[in-house]
Scaffold this motif. Structure first.
Motif, mmCIF file in Angstrom:
data_model
loop_
_atom_site.group_PDB
_atom_site.id
_atom_site.type_symbol
_atom_site.label_atom_id
_atom_site.label_comp_id
_atom_site.label_asym_id
_atom_site.label_seq_id
_atom_site.Cartn_x
_atom_site.Cartn_y
_atom_site.Cartn_z
ATOM 1 N N LEU A 58 0.881 -1.166 0.000
ATOM 2 C CA LEU A 58 0.000 0.000 0.000
ATOM 3 C C LEU A 58 0.918 1.215 0.000
ATOM 4 O O LEU A 58 2.019 1.156 0.546
ATOM 5 N N ILE A 83 -5.013 7.392 -9.434
ATOM 6 C CA ILE A 83 -6.068 6.406 -9.691
ATOM 7 C C ILE A 83 -5.597 5.415 -10.764
ATOM 8 O O ILE A 83 -5.762 4.197 -10.622
ATOM 9 N N GLN A 86 -3.169 2.977 -9.340
ATOM 10 C CA GLN A 86 -3.853 1.952 -8.542
ATOM 11 C C GLN A 86 -4.416 0.858 -9.441
ATOM 12 O O GLN A 86 -4.280 -0.336 -9.151
ATOM 13 N N ASN A 90 -3.193 -2.794 -9.138
ATOM 14 C CA ASN A 90 -4.157 -3.456 -8.264
ATOM 15 C C ASN A 90 -3.778 -3.287 -6.793
ATOM 16 O O ASN A 90 -3.882 -4.216 -5.993
ATOM 17 N N THR A 91 -3.307 -2.083 -6.464
ATOM 18 C CA THR A 91 -2.833 -1.768 -5.118
ATOM 19 C C THR A 91 -3.372 -0.404 -4.709
ATOM 20 O O THR A 91 -3.380 0.526 -5.510
ATOM 21 N N HIS A 92 -3.780 -0.303 -3.450
ATOM 22 C CA HIS A 92 -4.289 0.981 -2.956
ATOM 23 C C HIS A 92 -3.178 2.013 -2.832
ATOM 24 O O HIS A 92 -2.102 1.732 -2.303
ATOM 25 N N ILE A 94 -3.314 5.655 -1.149
ATOM 26 C CA ILE A 94 -4.153 6.555 -0.374
ATOM 27 C C ILE A 94 -3.676 7.984 -0.633
ATOM 28 O O ILE A 94 -2.575 8.366 -0.236
ATOM 29 N N HIS A 120 -5.772 9.684 7.960
ATOM 30 C CA HIS A 120 -5.590 8.758 6.831
ATOM 31 C C HIS A 120 -4.668 7.609 7.244
ATOM 32 O O HIS A 120 -4.858 6.480 6.785
ATOM 33 N N ASN A 123 -6.732 5.158 8.828
ATOM 34 C CA ASN A 123 -7.453 4.392 7.798
ATOM 35 C C ASN A 123 -6.578 3.288 7.220
ATOM 36 O O ASN A 123 -7.062 2.180 6.960
ATOM 37 N N VAL A 124 -5.316 3.575 7.011
ATOM 38 C CA VAL A 124 -4.397 2.568 6.484
ATOM 39 C C VAL A 124 -4.302 1.392 7.457
ATOM 40 O O VAL A 124 -4.352 0.229 7.049
ATOM 41 N N MET A 127 -7.480 -0.545 7.122
ATOM 42 C CA MET A 127 -7.547 -1.281 5.852
ATOM 43 C C MET A 127 -6.687 -2.542 5.887
ATOM 44 O O MET A 127 -7.099 -3.593 5.424
#
Length: 152
Positions: A58, A83, A86, A90-92, A94, A120, A123-124, A127
């Motif tokens: 991530l 975006i 990502q 296929n990886t977030h 943030i 944030h 949030n990581v 997640m």
């Protein structure tokens, strides 16, 4: 586990440092790979390289666009690039942006940048390590950096 941290020299506050402090205070045994680039338009490729070349699971991308129309355009382009990165990996990634004109004054801007970075980072942690907690917060009007809005 590796988490990528990508920030810019254009930013006026070390949001990455605040996020690192926040995550380290909650979870141990994580490797952080930090990359600093000049501005927000450099974040997408740097983030993608952290994923593909450094094996980060991530990435957090920090930027502080200025208040001018061109700065907002550059921030939009950078966001679109993040975006795309990502989707390609296929990886977030943030995105943690604080626009300079979001602050009421410099003291408020600094507090907003620190709060947004730390929230944030929380949030990581959710997640990656506490997805049930993140799921329970769905639809609750959470905001990063300012007061939460609350559920309807």
């Amino acid at each position: 586990m590796k988490i990528g941290i990508c920030d810019t020299t254009f930013a006026r506050f070390d949001m990455a440092g605040a996020a690192l402090d926040q995550i380290k205070g909650q979870i141990g045994n994580i490797n952080f790979i930090r990359c600093t680039v000049p501005g927000v338009k450099d974040l997408p490729v740097a983030s993608k390289k952290l994923i593909e070349e450094e094996g980060c699971e991530l990435v957090m991308a920090f930027g502080m666009p200025g208040p001018e129309k061109i700065d907002k355009l550059c921030a939009h382009e950078a966001s679109t690039g993040l975006i795309n990165a990502q989707l390609m990996t296929n990886t977030h990634i943030i995105e943690v942006f604080v626009h300079e004109d979001e602050g009421l004054d410099e003291k408020d801007l600094k507090q907003l940048a620190e709060n947004r970075a730390r929230e944030h980072a929380d949030n990581v942690v959710k997640m990656l390590f506490k997805p049930d907690k993140m799921r329970r917060e769905a639809g609750t009007g959470m905001r990063e950096g300012r007061e939460n809005k609350g559920a309807l």
